[in-house]
Design a protein around this motif. Structure first.
Motif, PDB file in Angstrom:
ATOM      1  N   VAL A 128       1.066  -1.263  -0.002  1.00 46.54           N
ATOM      2  CA  VAL A 128       0.125   0.011  -0.027  1.00 46.54           C
ATOM      3  C   VAL A 128       0.905   1.328   0.111  1.00 46.54           C
ATOM      4  O   VAL A 128       0.658   2.150  -0.616  1.00 46.54           O
ATOM      5  CB  VAL A 128      -1.123  -0.055   1.309  1.00 46.54           C
ATOM      6  N   GLY A 129       2.038   1.304   0.871  1.00 46.97           N
ATOM      7  CA  GLY A 129       2.907   2.264   0.754  1.00 46.97           C
ATOM      8  C   GLY A 129       3.703   2.651  -0.435  1.00 46.97           C
ATOM      9  O   GLY A 129       3.780   3.672  -0.812  1.00 46.97           O
ATOM     10  N   HIS A 130       3.994   1.394  -0.897  1.00 48.17           N
ATOM     11  CA  HIS A 130       4.775   1.635  -2.239  1.00 48.17           C
ATOM     12  C   HIS A 130       3.655   2.005  -3.385  1.00 48.17           C
ATOM     13  O   HIS A 130       4.450   2.819  -4.227  1.00 48.17           O
ATOM     14  CB  HIS A 130       5.347   0.327  -2.472  1.00 48.17           C
ATOM     15  N   LEU A 131       2.442   1.572  -3.307  1.00 52.48           N
ATOM     16  CA  LEU A 131       1.872   2.037  -4.374  1.00 52.48           C
ATOM     17  C   LEU A 131       1.283   3.599  -4.220  1.00 52.48           C
ATOM     18  O   LEU A 131       1.392   4.456  -5.112  1.00 52.48           O
ATOM     19  CB  LEU A 131       0.419   1.281  -4.334  1.00 52.48           C
ATOM     20  N   ALA A 132       1.209   4.101  -2.718  1.00 54.66           N
ATOM     21  CA  ALA A 132       0.930   5.500  -2.562  1.00 54.66           C
ATOM     22  C   ALA A 132       2.182   6.255  -2.925  1.00 54.66           C
ATOM     23  O   ALA A 132       1.994   7.403  -3.638  1.00 54.66           O
ATOM     24  CB  ALA A 132       0.815   5.757  -1.104  1.00 54.66           C
ATOM     25  N   TRP A 133       3.383   5.924  -2.957  1.00 55.59           N
ATOM     26  CA  TRP A 133       4.514   6.651  -3.326  1.00 55.59           C
ATOM     27  C   TRP A 133       4.590   6.695  -4.953  1.00 55.59           C
ATOM     28  O   TRP A 133       4.950   7.811  -5.467  1.00 55.59           O
ATOM     29  CB  TRP A 133       5.773   5.999  -2.855  1.00 55.59           C
ATOM     30  N   ALA A 134       4.192   5.584  -5.602  1.00 54.42           N
ATOM     31  CA  ALA A 134       4.453   5.619  -6.984  1.00 54.42           C
ATOM     32  C   ALA A 134       3.552   6.563  -7.577  1.00 54.42           C
ATOM     33  O   ALA A 134       3.665   7.109  -8.535  1.00 54.42           O
ATOM     34  CB  ALA A 134       4.257   4.268  -7.606  1.00 54.42           C
ATOM     35  N   MET A 135       2.124   6.902  -6.745  1.00 52.84           N
ATOM     36  CA  MET A 135       1.206   7.683  -7.436  1.00 52.84           C
ATOM     37  C   MET A 135       1.379   9.083  -6.848  1.00 52.84           C
ATOM     38  O   MET A 135       0.497   9.880  -7.106  1.00 52.84           O
ATOM     39  CB  MET A 135      -0.133   7.045  -6.907  1.00 52.84           C
ATOM     40  N   GLY A 136       2.417   9.136  -6.123  1.00 51.24           N
ATOM     41  CA  GLY A 136       2.635  10.754  -5.845  1.00 51.24           C
ATOM     42  C   GLY A 136       2.037  11.275  -4.542  1.00 51.24           C
ATOM     43  O   GLY A 136       1.809  12.337  -4.359  1.00 51.24           O
ATOM     44  N   ALA A 137       1.497  10.338  -3.759  1.00 50.57           N
ATOM     45  CA  ALA A 137       0.711  10.537  -2.593  1.00 50.57           C
ATOM     46  C   ALA A 137       1.679  11.488  -1.408  1.00 50.57           C
ATOM     47  O   ALA A 137       2.865  11.334  -1.452  1.00 50.57           O
ATOM     48  CB  ALA A 137       0.266   9.532  -1.779  1.00 50.57           C
ATOM     49  N   VAL A 138       1.015  12.214  -0.657  1.00 54.11           N
ATOM     50  CA  VAL A 138       1.741  12.957   0.525  1.00 54.11           C
ATOM     51  C   VAL A 138       1.289  12.085   1.824  1.00 54.11           C
ATOM     52  O   VAL A 138       0.009  12.251   2.160  1.00 54.11           O
ATOM     53  CB  VAL A 138       1.257  14.498   0.419  1.00 54.11           C
ATOM     54  N   PRO A 139       2.062  11.753   2.525  1.00 60.24           N
ATOM     55  CA  PRO A 139       2.025  11.018   3.533  1.00 60.24           C
ATOM     56  C   PRO A 139       1.705  12.197   4.891  1.00 60.24           C
ATOM     57  O   PRO A 139       2.148  13.271   4.923  1.00 60.24           O
ATOM     58  CB  PRO A 139       3.031  10.499   4.058  1.00 60.24           C
ATOM     59  N   VAL A 140       0.712  11.851   5.691  1.00 53.89           N
ATOM     60  CA  VAL A 140      -0.115  12.744   6.791  1.00 53.89           C
ATOM     61  C   VAL A 140       0.329  12.000   8.049  1.00 53.89           C
ATOM     62  O   VAL A 140      -0.508  11.094   8.154  1.00 53.89           O
ATOM     63  CB  VAL A 140      -1.197  13.552   6.422  1.00 53.89           C
ATOM     64  N   LYS A 141       0.957  12.462   9.069  1.00 51.39           N
ATOM     65  CA  LYS A 141       0.944  11.816  10.454  1.00 51.39           C
ATOM     66  C   LYS A 141      -0.137  12.245  11.148  1.00 51.39           C
ATOM     67  O   LYS A 141      -0.827  13.414  11.172  1.00 51.39           O
ATOM     68  CB  LYS A 141       2.008  12.304  11.218  1.00 51.39           C
ATOM     69  N   ARG A 142      -1.075  11.312  11.619  1.00 53.77           N
ATOM     70  CA  ARG A 142      -2.326  11.628  12.451  1.00 53.77           C
ATOM     71  C   ARG A 142      -2.113  11.532  13.832  1.00 53.77           C
ATOM     72  O   ARG A 142      -1.529  10.328  14.308  1.00 53.77           O
ATOM     73  CB  ARG A 142      -3.456  10.868  12.073  1.00 53.77           C
ATOM     74  N   ALA A 143      -2.547  12.216  14.781  1.00 55.84           N
ATOM     75  CA  ALA A 143      -2.713  12.068  16.168  1.00 55.84           C
ATOM     76  C   ALA A 143      -3.056  10.712  16.578  1.00 55.84           C
ATOM     77  O   ALA A 143      -2.646  10.071  17.493  1.00 55.84           O
ATOM     78  CB  ALA A 143      -2.905  13.109  16.845  1.00 55.84           C
ATOM     79  N   GLN A 144      -4.139  10.387  16.057  1.00 54.58           N
ATOM     80  CA  GLN A 144      -4.853   9.207  16.679  1.00 54.58           C
ATOM     81  C   GLN A 144      -4.040   7.679  16.334  1.00 54.58           C
ATOM     82  O   GLN A 144      -4.197   6.739  16.992  1.00 54.58           O
ATOM     83  CB  GLN A 144      -6.232   8.864  15.846  1.00 54.58           C
ATOM     84  N   ASP A 145      -3.282   7.935  15.450  1.00 57.39           N
ATOM     85  CA  ASP A 145      -2.302   6.598  14.940  1.00 57.39           C
ATOM     86  C   ASP A 145      -1.059   6.562  15.977  1.00 57.39           C
ATOM     87  O   ASP A 145      -0.717   5.562  15.895  1.00 57.39           O
ATOM     88  CB  ASP A 145      -1.547   6.757  13.450  1.00 57.39           C
ATOM     89  N   SER A 146      -0.933   7.813  16.414  1.00 55.33           N
ATOM     90  CA  SER A 146       0.000   7.602  17.427  1.00 55.33           C
ATOM     91  C   SER A 146      -0.247   7.441  18.966  1.00 55.33           C
ATOM     92  O   SER A 146       0.377   7.807  20.080  1.00 55.33           O
ATOM     93  CB  SER A 146       1.195   8.759  17.311  1.00 55.33           C
ATOM     94  N   ALA A 147      -1.719   7.304  19.229  1.00 52.04           N
ATOM     95  CA  ALA A 147      -2.272   7.425  20.538  1.00 52.04           C
ATOM     96  C   ALA A 147      -1.674   6.236  21.520  1.00 52.04           C
ATOM     97  O   ALA A 147      -1.528   4.953  21.217  1.00 52.04           O
ATOM     98  CB  ALA A 147      -3.771   7.249  20.398  1.00 52.04           C
TER      99      ALA A 147
END
Length: 261
Positions: A128-147
């Motif tokens: 999923v991450g490799h596909l997102a990189w290949a498609m030029g996506a922008v990663p966003v850190k979310r507070a709920q993911d680091s809860a």
């Protein structure tokens, strides 16, 4: 028409050796092996593929998802597509009725390449991450993911909140077995059980005392908790989105397209 003429022109060249430029070149220079020409062409194709990996991956994904959507939807109607500018920065937003369908619909019906904002949690996953990189996506850190679970339990005097002056926008929190000074800092948020809303921490007064900011929806969350009994809580750390803003601005400055869901 131009593509059709070019296609049939190539067919003619490949059919007649006297018109095939490669055959003519090898006839003039018989010392050169056909494999040299083929190896050079393969090398050039590989270089072009690597340099244009992201656009090619985006195009392949677009064709693939368009085929998938055509299986489930007989007809997809797009209203107002003529209002999308062909050049210049564009930001797409959606009502987010479906996490995946919204993005796929816009990607398959829009002629522009869209850089979607993707949760860093998904960005770091294999495939999923490799596909997102290949498609030029922008990663966003979310507070709920680091809860993370906070030490001890907390309580809030609900009666004091309802009785306090409307100008007072702070909520006093009392802890038991908590470690506020080492685990939480001003600007972080805490989240109570069965609630998705994070409440901002205004100040830390000690290991068992802190103040929260009274904002929209906070009273509803507090009233749903078993206060004055003590309740567990999660800590949502403050996330600095400076890198995200920078990446988004760079794409928009270059005339790119951003998708936000």
């Amino acid at each position: 028409t131009k593509a059709q003429l070019a296609f049939f022109y190539i067919i003619v060249l490949l059919s007649l050796d006297v018109l095939n430029p490669v055959k003519i070149f090898l006839h003039v220079f018989p010392a050169i092996s056909p494999w040299y020409i083929a190896s050079l062409a393969i090398g050039c194709m590989s270089y072009i593929f690597i340099v244009n990996l992201r656009p090619l991956m985006y195009f392949a994904a677009k064709v693939f998802f368009h085929s998938i959507l055509s299986i489930f939807f007989n007809d997809i109607q797009t209203v107002g597509r003529q209002n999308i500018p062909k050049y210049g920065p564009v930001i797409f937003t959606s009502n987010h009725a479906n996490q995946f369908m919204d993005g796929l619909m816009i990607m398959c019906t829009c002629q522009r390449n869209i850089s979607y904002l993707v949760a860093a949690k998904s960005w770091n996953r294999p495939i999923v991450g490799h596909l997102a990189w290949a498609m030029g996506a922008v990663p966003v850190k979310r507070a709920q993911d680091s809860a993370k679970r906070g030490s001890g339990n907390v309580t809030i005097d609900v009666k004091q909140i309802t009785a306090q002056d409307s100008s007072n926008t702070l909520i006093k929190v009392v802890g038991k077995g908590t470690k506020f000074t080492s685990e939480i800092k001003a600007g972080d948020k805490i989240r109570f059980p069965k609630s998705a809303l994070g409440i901002k921490v205004e100040s830390i007064d000690g290991d068992e005392s802190m103040s929260l900011k009274l904002e929209d929806g906070v009273l509803e969350v507090i009233s749903s908790q078993p206060f004055p009994e003590y309740a567990p809580f999660d800590i949502l750390p403050h996330i600095d989105q400076k890198d995200v803003y920078q990446n988004v601005l760079e794409r928009l400055a270059s005339g790119g397209t951003i998708g936000i869901f």
